[in-house]
Design a protein around this motif. Structure first.
Motif, PDB file in Angstrom:
ATOM      1  N   ALA A  25      -1.364  -9.803   6.067  1.00 59.67           N
ATOM      2  CA  ALA A  25      -2.088  -9.036   7.081  1.00 59.67           C
ATOM      3  C   ALA A  25      -1.138  -8.606   8.195  1.00 59.67           C
ATOM      4  CB  ALA A  25      -3.234  -9.855   7.658  1.00 59.67           C
ATOM      5  N   ILE A  26      -1.295  -7.365   8.634  1.00 63.08           N
ATOM      6  CA  ILE A  26      -0.440  -6.788   9.674  1.00 63.08           C
ATOM      7  C   ILE A  26      -1.315  -6.101  10.714  1.00 63.08           C
ATOM      8  CG2 ILE A  26       1.290  -5.000  10.167  1.00 63.08           C
ATOM      9  CD1 ILE A  26       2.304  -5.378   7.289  1.00 63.08           C
ATOM     10  N   ILE A  27      -0.970  -6.292  11.987  1.00 68.11           N
ATOM     11  CA  ILE A  27      -1.565  -5.488  13.051  1.00 68.11           C
ATOM     12  C   ILE A  27      -0.528  -4.466  13.473  1.00 68.11           C
ATOM     13  CG2 ILE A  27      -2.415  -5.449  15.427  1.00 68.11           C
ATOM     14  CD1 ILE A  27      -3.571  -8.205  15.025  1.00 68.11           C
ATOM     15  N   LEU A  28      -0.848  -3.202  13.268  1.00 70.34           N
ATOM     16  CA  LEU A  28       0.051  -2.110  13.618  1.00 70.34           C
ATOM     17  C   LEU A  28      -0.462  -1.473  14.906  1.00 70.34           C
ATOM     18  CD1 LEU A  28       2.541  -0.548  12.651  1.00 70.34           C
ATOM     19  CD2 LEU A  28       1.008   0.917  11.311  1.00 70.34           C
ATOM     20  N   LEU A  39       2.222   5.777   9.043  1.00 66.56           N
ATOM     21  CA  LEU A  39       3.105   4.676   8.644  1.00 66.56           C
ATOM     22  C   LEU A  39       2.365   3.690   7.754  1.00 66.56           C
ATOM     23  CD1 LEU A  39       5.776   3.141   8.760  1.00 66.56           C
ATOM     24  CD2 LEU A  39       5.027   2.117  10.930  1.00 66.56           C
ATOM     25  N   ALA A  40       1.121   3.373   8.109  1.00 65.50           N
ATOM     26  CA  ALA A  40       0.321   2.450   7.300  1.00 65.50           C
ATOM     27  C   ALA A  40       0.153   2.992   5.882  1.00 65.50           C
ATOM     28  CB  ALA A  40      -1.034   2.219   7.956  1.00 65.50           C
ATOM     29  N   ASN A  41      -0.128   4.270   5.763  1.00 65.73           N
ATOM     30  CA  ASN A  41      -0.288   4.881   4.439  1.00 65.73           C
ATOM     31  C   ASN A  41       1.001   4.821   3.634  1.00 65.73           C
ATOM     32  OD1 ASN A  41      -3.033   5.671   4.329  1.00 65.73           O
ATOM     33  ND2 ASN A  41      -2.622   7.447   5.626  1.00 65.73           N
ATOM     34  N   LYS A  42       2.129   4.992   4.305  1.00 68.38           N
ATOM     35  CA  LYS A  42       3.416   4.947   3.595  1.00 68.38           C
ATOM     36  C   LYS A  42       3.704   3.523   3.099  1.00 68.38           C
ATOM     37  CE  LYS A  42       8.170   6.642   3.882  1.00 68.38           C
ATOM     38  NZ  LYS A  42       7.976   7.615   2.778  1.00 68.38           N
ATOM     39  N   ILE A  43       3.358   2.531   3.920  1.00 67.01           N
ATOM     40  CA  ILE A  43       3.544   1.133   3.516  1.00 67.01           C
ATOM     41  C   ILE A  43       2.678   0.822   2.301  1.00 67.01           C
ATOM     42  CG2 ILE A  43       3.248  -1.271   4.205  1.00 67.01           C
ATOM     43  CD1 ILE A  43       3.741  -0.285   7.116  1.00 67.01           C
ATOM     44  N   VAL A  44       1.411   1.230   2.364  1.00 65.98           N
ATOM     45  CA  VAL A  44       0.490   0.993   1.258  1.00 65.98           C
ATOM     46  C   VAL A  44       0.977   1.698  -0.004  1.00 65.98           C
ATOM     47  CG1 VAL A  44      -1.825   1.522   0.385  1.00 65.98           C
ATOM     48  CG2 VAL A  44      -1.545   0.541   2.660  1.00 65.98           C
ATOM     49  N   ALA A  45       1.440   2.937   0.146  1.00 69.70           N
ATOM     50  CA  ALA A  45       1.940   3.690  -1.005  1.00 69.70           C
ATOM     51  C   ALA A  45       3.109   2.971  -1.671  1.00 69.70           C
ATOM     52  CB  ALA A  45       2.360   5.096  -0.575  1.00 69.70           C
ATOM     53  N   LYS A  46       3.990   2.393  -0.861  1.00 70.70           N
ATOM     54  CA  LYS A  46       5.134   1.656  -1.397  1.00 70.70           C
ATOM     55  C   LYS A  46       4.671   0.421  -2.168  1.00 70.70           C
ATOM     56  CE  LYS A  46       9.355  -0.816  -0.050  1.00 70.70           C
ATOM     57  NZ  LYS A  46      10.255  -0.157  -1.031  1.00 70.70           N
ATOM     58  N   VAL A  47       3.689  -0.283  -1.615  1.00 69.55           N
ATOM     59  CA  VAL A  47       3.186  -1.495  -2.259  1.00 69.55           C
ATOM     60  C   VAL A  47       2.513  -1.182  -3.589  1.00 69.55           C
ATOM     61  CG1 VAL A  47       1.459  -3.335  -2.047  1.00 69.55           C
ATOM     62  CG2 VAL A  47       2.961  -2.812  -0.120  1.00 69.55           C
ATOM     63  N   ILE A 141      -3.920  -3.954   6.588  1.00 70.36           N
ATOM     64  CA  ILE A 141      -3.257  -3.385   7.760  1.00 70.36           C
ATOM     65  C   ILE A 141      -4.320  -2.996   8.770  1.00 70.36           C
ATOM     66  CG2 ILE A 141      -1.737  -1.582   8.655  1.00 70.36           C
ATOM     67  CD1 ILE A 141      -0.437  -1.370   5.964  1.00 70.36           C
ATOM     68  N   LEU A 142      -4.292  -3.642   9.921  1.00 75.01           N
ATOM     69  CA  LEU A 142      -5.218  -3.344  11.010  1.00 75.01           C
ATOM     70  C   LEU A 142      -4.496  -2.454  12.011  1.00 75.01           C
ATOM     71  CD1 LEU A 142      -6.183  -6.097   9.707  1.00 75.01           C
ATOM     72  CD2 LEU A 142      -7.227  -6.612  11.913  1.00 75.01           C
ATOM     73  N   ILE A 143      -4.980  -1.249  12.190  1.00 76.72           N
ATOM     74  CA  ILE A 143      -4.378  -0.330  13.151  1.00 76.72           C
ATOM     75  C   ILE A 143      -5.159  -0.401  14.445  1.00 76.72           C
ATOM     76  CG2 ILE A 143      -3.779   2.067  13.654  1.00 76.72           C
ATOM     77  CD1 ILE A 143      -3.662   2.590  10.677  1.00 76.72           C
ATOM     78  N   SER A 144      -4.454  -0.618  15.546  1.00 81.21           N
ATOM     79  CA  SER A 144      -5.138  -0.757  16.830  1.00 81.21           C
ATOM     80  C   SER A 144      -4.263  -0.282  17.973  1.00 81.21           C
ATOM     81  CB  SER A 144      -5.538  -2.221  17.070  1.00 81.21           C
ATOM     82  OG  SER A 144      -6.153  -2.375  18.335  1.00 81.21           O
ATOM     83  N   VAL A 145      -4.820   0.587  18.823  1.00 76.68           N
ATOM     84  CA  VAL A 145      -4.123   0.976  20.046  1.00 76.68           C
ATOM     85  C   VAL A 145      -4.492   0.033  21.186  1.00 76.68           C
ATOM     86  CG1 VAL A 145      -3.954   3.390  19.374  1.00 76.68           C
ATOM     87  CG2 VAL A 145      -5.929   2.634  20.698  1.00 76.68           C
TER      88      VAL A 145
END
Length: 320
Positions: A25-28, A39-47, A141-145
């Motif tokens: 789990a990642i908080i971005l 960036l999250a989509n690129k990480i997921v695509a790589k995985v 991946i949790l994206i949060s501002v």
């Protein structure tokens, strides 16, 4: 797409994946407009990619093509049903159910939750159970501002990756390199100031001509402080604006005024200036801490408090 200011984070996460040390789990995080979702989509695509053990996603394999099409069976994207609304427990339950099943075509199961701070309490509690008992080969991946709004129990179970804003020079150069309309450097700098230095958000402000309404905002606020505008009527008109940008703009203008007067040893700095500044800061905090606020009521309250904090001869625009 990988933006120039994301290179360090991308390299770090890529290396962790290649060394089989990728967290479950990642908080971005980072201010809005830095391309967190990209960036999250690129990480997921790589995985998910069948060929990218030591490289970027190939974009050619079946997993890459299905993911690019937006319907990969082993990936979930969780977001509010409507912009600004909450992420509900039913959505997290569906995600949990999906993660208990075996993979369909990839070796991993992945999910992106965006914006993560929009999860209601029940949804957060439900997600916590998934974080406490993660399945093998899963990535959330949790994206949060606003990661500070996430429960500490969730934050403590995720690796934190923060995107930082590029230098002003780098941001200006990136905006100038984009195709389309060209902008003056002074316009770009103003947009970057309002976007907290985030190039993508600044470009959005420029391309949508959102900066044009700011002059009207200053006039409206002066009218409020002068007691010649009706806060109820004006608050309805301001609902069409992005309130975070409005408040940030007013804060910047007042800050510039205060700094200018301090440098000039001006006697025109009065407690009213600081009182208005406090009103802006307090309203910004309220805006950041609530998902279900009444926007019109919040604007009206801000205007009334600003009016009550000044003397009859004070104006926002003076000495700017």
């Amino acid at each position: 797409m990988l933006y120039p200011w994301q290179t360090e984070q991308w390299r770090s996460l890529s290396l962790q994946h290649e060394q089989q040390r990728l967290p479950h789990a990642i908080i971005l995080s980072g201010v809005n407009g830095l391309g967190q979702l990209s960036l999250a989509n690129k990480i997921v695509a790589k995985v998910l990619c069948e060929q990218s053990v030591t490289s970027a996603p190939c974009g050619l394999c079946h997993n890459c093509q299905v993911f690019a099409a937006g319907n990969h069976p082993d990936h979930s994207f969780v977001a509010p049903d409507e912009s600004g609304k909450q992420i509900k427990i039913e959505q997290i339950r569906e995600l949990k159910q999906k993660h208990t099943l075996t993979t369909n075509i990839a070796k991993w199961k992945t999910a992106i939750i965006w914006p993560a701070e929009n999860m209601n309490i029940s949804a957060s509690n439900s997600l916590l159970k998934l974080l406490e008992e993660p399945q093998s080969n899963t990535l959330l991946i949790l994206i949060s501002v606003k990661p500070q709004l996430l429960p500490i129990t969730i934050r403590s179970r995720c690796q934190k990756i923060s995107l930082t804003v590029p230098t002003n020079k780098q941001a200006i150069e990136w905006i100038e390199e984009q195709e389309g309309k060209t902008y003056k450097e002074i316009e770009i700098k103003q947009a970057l100031s309002l976007a907290n230095g985030a190039p993508i958000e600044a470009l959005s402000l420029l391309s949508s001509d959102s900066l044009e309404f700011l002059e009207q905002i200053a006039k409206d606020f002066n009218a409020v402080l002068g007691g010649v505008a009706n806060p109820v009527i004006l608050s309805q008109q301001w609902q069409k604006y992005d309130l975070s940008i409005v408040l940030h703009y007013l804060q910047l203008k007042l800050k510039q005024r205060l700094i200018k007067n301090i440098k000039n040893s001006s006697n025109s700095i009065v407690p009213n200036d600081w009182a208005i500044y406090d009103c802006i800061i307090n309203t910004t905090k309220l805006l950041s801490s609530s998902h279900n606020l009444n926007k019109a009521l919040l604007i009206e309250q801000f205007m009334v408090e600003s009016m009550n904090s000044i003397s009859s001869n004070s104006t926002f625009g003076r000495n700017n």
